[in-house]
Design a protein around this motif. Structure first.
Motif, PDB file in Angstrom:
ATOM      1  N   ALA A  71       0.835  -1.207   0.000  1.00 13.33           N
ATOM      2  CA  ALA A  71       0.000   0.000   0.000  1.00 13.33           C
ATOM      3  C   ALA A  71       0.869   1.256   0.000  1.00 13.33           C
ATOM      4  O   ALA A  71       0.516   2.273  -0.584  1.00 13.33           O
ATOM      5  N   LEU A  95      -5.259  -7.152   2.716  1.00 16.61           N
ATOM      6  CA  LEU A  95      -4.326  -6.220   3.360  1.00 16.61           C
ATOM      7  C   LEU A  95      -5.066  -5.376   4.411  1.00 16.61           C
ATOM      8  O   LEU A  95      -4.579  -5.156   5.522  1.00 16.61           O
ATOM      9  N   MET A  99      -4.539  -5.472   8.570  1.00 17.67           N
ATOM     10  CA  MET A  99      -4.122  -4.277   9.313  1.00 17.67           C
ATOM     11  C   MET A  99      -5.101  -3.989  10.450  1.00 17.67           C
ATOM     12  O   MET A  99      -4.687  -3.698  11.584  1.00 17.67           O
ATOM     13  N   GLY A 145      -7.402   6.814   5.456  1.00 21.82           N
ATOM     14  CA  GLY A 145      -7.494   6.273   4.099  1.00 21.82           C
ATOM     15  C   GLY A 145      -8.136   4.904   4.143  1.00 21.82           C
ATOM     16  O   GLY A 145      -8.948   4.602   5.020  1.00 21.82           O
ATOM     17  N   VAL A 146      -7.732   4.071   3.188  1.00 22.42           N
ATOM     18  CA  VAL A 146      -8.319   2.731   3.090  1.00 22.42           C
ATOM     19  C   VAL A 146      -8.131   1.991   4.413  1.00 22.42           C
ATOM     20  O   VAL A 146      -9.073   1.405   4.965  1.00 22.42           O
ATOM     21  N   LEU A 147      -6.923   2.010   4.947  1.00 26.04           N
ATOM     22  CA  LEU A 147      -6.631   1.239   6.165  1.00 26.04           C
ATOM     23  C   LEU A 147      -7.201   1.929   7.402  1.00 26.04           C
ATOM     24  O   LEU A 147      -7.789   1.281   8.267  1.00 26.04           O
ATOM     25  N   GLY A 148      -7.007   3.242   7.484  1.00 22.40           N
ATOM     26  CA  GLY A 148      -7.476   3.974   8.659  1.00 22.40           C
ATOM     27  C   GLY A 148      -8.977   3.838   8.842  1.00 22.40           C
ATOM     28  O   GLY A 148      -9.462   3.614   9.956  1.00 22.40           O
ATOM     29  N   SER A 168      -7.554  16.016   4.524  1.00 17.72           N
ATOM     30  CA  SER A 168      -8.864  16.613   4.212  1.00 17.72           C
ATOM     31  C   SER A 168      -9.905  15.978   5.133  1.00 17.72           C
ATOM     32  O   SER A 168      -9.812  14.789   5.446  1.00 17.72           O
ATOM     33  N   LYS A 170     -12.975  14.182   6.769  1.00 18.34           N
ATOM     34  CA  LYS A 170     -13.816  13.057   6.340  1.00 18.34           C
ATOM     35  C   LYS A 170     -15.135  13.073   7.113  1.00 18.34           C
ATOM     36  O   LYS A 170     -15.180  13.552   8.248  1.00 18.34           O
ATOM     37  N   LEU A 196      -1.553   5.609  10.980  1.00 23.08           N
ATOM     38  CA  LEU A 196      -1.710   4.868   9.720  1.00 23.08           C
ATOM     39  C   LEU A 196      -1.507   5.840   8.561  1.00 23.08           C
ATOM     40  O   LEU A 196      -2.320   5.934   7.636  1.00 23.08           O
ATOM     41  N   PRO A 198       0.869   7.537   5.427  1.00 18.07           N
ATOM     42  CA  PRO A 198       1.972   7.242   4.500  1.00 18.07           C
ATOM     43  C   PRO A 198       3.173   8.111   4.857  1.00 18.07           C
ATOM     44  O   PRO A 198       3.016   9.143   5.515  1.00 18.07           O
ATOM     45  N   THR A 203       4.757  14.118   6.486  1.00 13.33           N
ATOM     46  CA  THR A 203       4.537  13.240   7.651  1.00 13.33           C
ATOM     47  C   THR A 203       5.852  12.746   8.255  1.00 13.33           C
ATOM     48  O   THR A 203       5.827  12.097   9.304  1.00 13.33           O
ATOM     49  N   ALA A 229       1.690   1.771  12.722  1.00 18.40           N
ATOM     50  CA  ALA A 229       1.892   0.770  11.669  1.00 18.40           C
ATOM     51  C   ALA A 229       1.995   1.446  10.311  1.00 18.40           C
ATOM     52  O   ALA A 229       1.929   0.780   9.283  1.00 18.40           O
ATOM     53  N   VAL A 256       6.676  -0.456  12.775  1.00 16.34           N
ATOM     54  CA  VAL A 256       7.561   0.181  11.786  1.00 16.34           C
ATOM     55  C   VAL A 256       8.581   1.051  12.519  1.00 16.34           C
ATOM     56  O   VAL A 256       8.301   1.572  13.595  1.00 16.34           O
ATOM     57  N   ALA A 281       2.541  -6.022  10.444  1.00 20.42           N
ATOM     58  CA  ALA A 281       1.136  -5.756  10.779  1.00 20.42           C
ATOM     59  C   ALA A 281       0.229  -6.289   9.685  1.00 20.42           C
ATOM     60  O   ALA A 281      -0.787  -6.927   9.942  1.00 20.42           O
ATOM     61  N   TYR A 316       1.405  10.135  -2.025  1.00 26.72           N
ATOM     62  CA  TYR A 316       0.703   8.908  -1.618  1.00 26.72           C
ATOM     63  C   TYR A 316      -0.538   8.697  -2.470  1.00 26.72           C
ATOM     64  O   TYR A 316      -0.917   9.556  -3.237  1.00 26.72           O
TER      65      TYR A 316
END
Ligand code: NDP
Ligand code: OXD
Length: 316
Positions: A71, A95, A99, A145-148, A168, A170, A196, A198, A203, A229, A256, A281, A316
């Motif tokens: 990812a 994935l 996570m 994002g997708v994982l968060g 941004s 959500k 979570l 990138p 960052t 992670a 990480v 993870a 990202y």
């Protein structure tokens, strides 16, 4: 001769894992291996990569799309002189689910004070600790994002109060969310911080002494906990060690690290209140990765847009 585009694989998985996955993947494509020094990559159109070196792009000058083996794409974007080609992230349920399992496991580990019970077990000590409930704790997820977002959903199922922060803002049902400007307000409410994010210019080093100092003190666990992670480059490990030693943080779960593998000399290894996993993870499932790449190539060859293309400006 294949009539579909040829694909070069440059991944760090064990060869037998890749071979097993290739048995059912990329029918009609020629598949080449970057670690095969004799392989002629001159006509390769697609690459599936993790941390390539520039030499790959000299050997494969006709690439059209780079598919990330994970990812995160920081390892690809870090290549100096990287050609200006579309980079596609790996996004797949396997994935995401892995996570969220890890994140929920770590949040529960600290809620239920597993590190302290393990220490007591080593000392043959029978001592029951206070038991706050998940609802008494606010978990703040940085990166929606997708994982968060999946982690947020699953933390809520476990009963935690969950809030989230992203570049941004959500809208997530039942979750208070904050945008980049709302960081301090977000941190002031957070008992368990989950990273979570990138790794980007924005960052890098974000989890530092100043940030740890803004987390809520005196919550149901008394001291805040840091769970990361995303990427190790986002955490300042010197600051993290000091925050753990001085009680600014009550504990951490880290997958990480600034440098991986984590050096044997790191004080983090020996801290009772720290859980360490070796960037494990959520491993990419190679078969799932190849399936998604195959589907994306089919779309591309049919003239349809690719999904999950990385924005080279945000990183990202
Ligand atoms: P996404 O791109 O879907 O989501 C990234 C999220 O981070 C977005 O919500 C984005 O905000 C937010 N974000 C990015 N930069 C900033 C910033 N400067 N300030 C605030 N928010 C920011 O990524 P994924 O969820 O798929 O993956 C996240 C990361 O997880 C990966 O990049 C990778 O590093 C890591 N990872 C680690 C694994 C492991 O095993 N340890 C496995 C897989 C991934 P916005 O929504 O506004 O764009
Ligand atoms: C990823 C990872 O980014 O495994 O997918 O770290």
């Amino acid at each position: 001769m294949s009539d579909k585009g040829s694909i070069v694989i440059d991944l760090k998985f064990e060869r037998r894992q890749i071979d097993a996955a290739l048995a059912n993947a990329f029918k009609g494509h020629t598949v080449l291996r970057a670690d095969d020094a004799g392989a002629d990559l001159a006509e390769a159109r697609y690459a599936v990569l993790w941390k390539p070196d520039l030499d790959l792009f000299r050997r494969a000058p006709k690439l059209e799309i780079l598919f990330s083996g994970g990812a995160g794409v920081d390892g690809i974007l870090a290549v100096p002189g990287l050609p200006d080609l579309p980079i596609v992230r790996f996004v797949d349920e396997s994935l995401t689910v892995r996570m969220s399992e890890w994140v929920v496991l770590q949040a529960l580990t600290h809620l239920r004070q597993v590190p302290t019970y393990l220490k007591q077990q080593r000392e043959h000590l029978w001592n029951e600790l206070a038991q706050p409930e998940a609802k008494d704790l606010t978990v703040g997820v940085m990166g929606l994002g997708v994982l968060g977002q999946d982690s947020v959903r699953k933390l809520k199922i476990m009963g935690f109060d969950v809030i989230g922060w992203s570049r941004s803002k959500k809208e997530i049902d039942g979750v208070e969310t904050f945008d980049a400007q709302g960081l301090d307000a977000f941190l002031a409410k957070t008992d368990i911080l989950v990273g979570l994010l990138p790794l980007t210019d924005d960052t890098r080093g974000i989890f530092n002494a100043v940030l740890f100092g803004k987390l809520r003190q005196g919550g149901a666990l008394a001291k805040p906990v840091f769970i990361n992670a995303g990427r190790g480059g986002s955490q300042v490990e010197g600051d993290l060690v000091v925050a753990l030693e001085t009680g600014i943080l009550g504990g951490a779960s880290l997958d990480v690290f600034e440098r991986e593998p984590l050096g044997a000399e790191s004080p983090l290894w020996d801290m009772d209140n720290v859980v360490i996993t070796p960037h494990a993870a959520s491993a990419s499932d190679v078969s799932a990765l190849f399936r998604t790449v195959e589907a994306q190539i089919a779309r591309y060859e049919a003239g349809e847009p690719l999904a999950h293309v990385v924005d080279r400006v945000t990183g990202y």
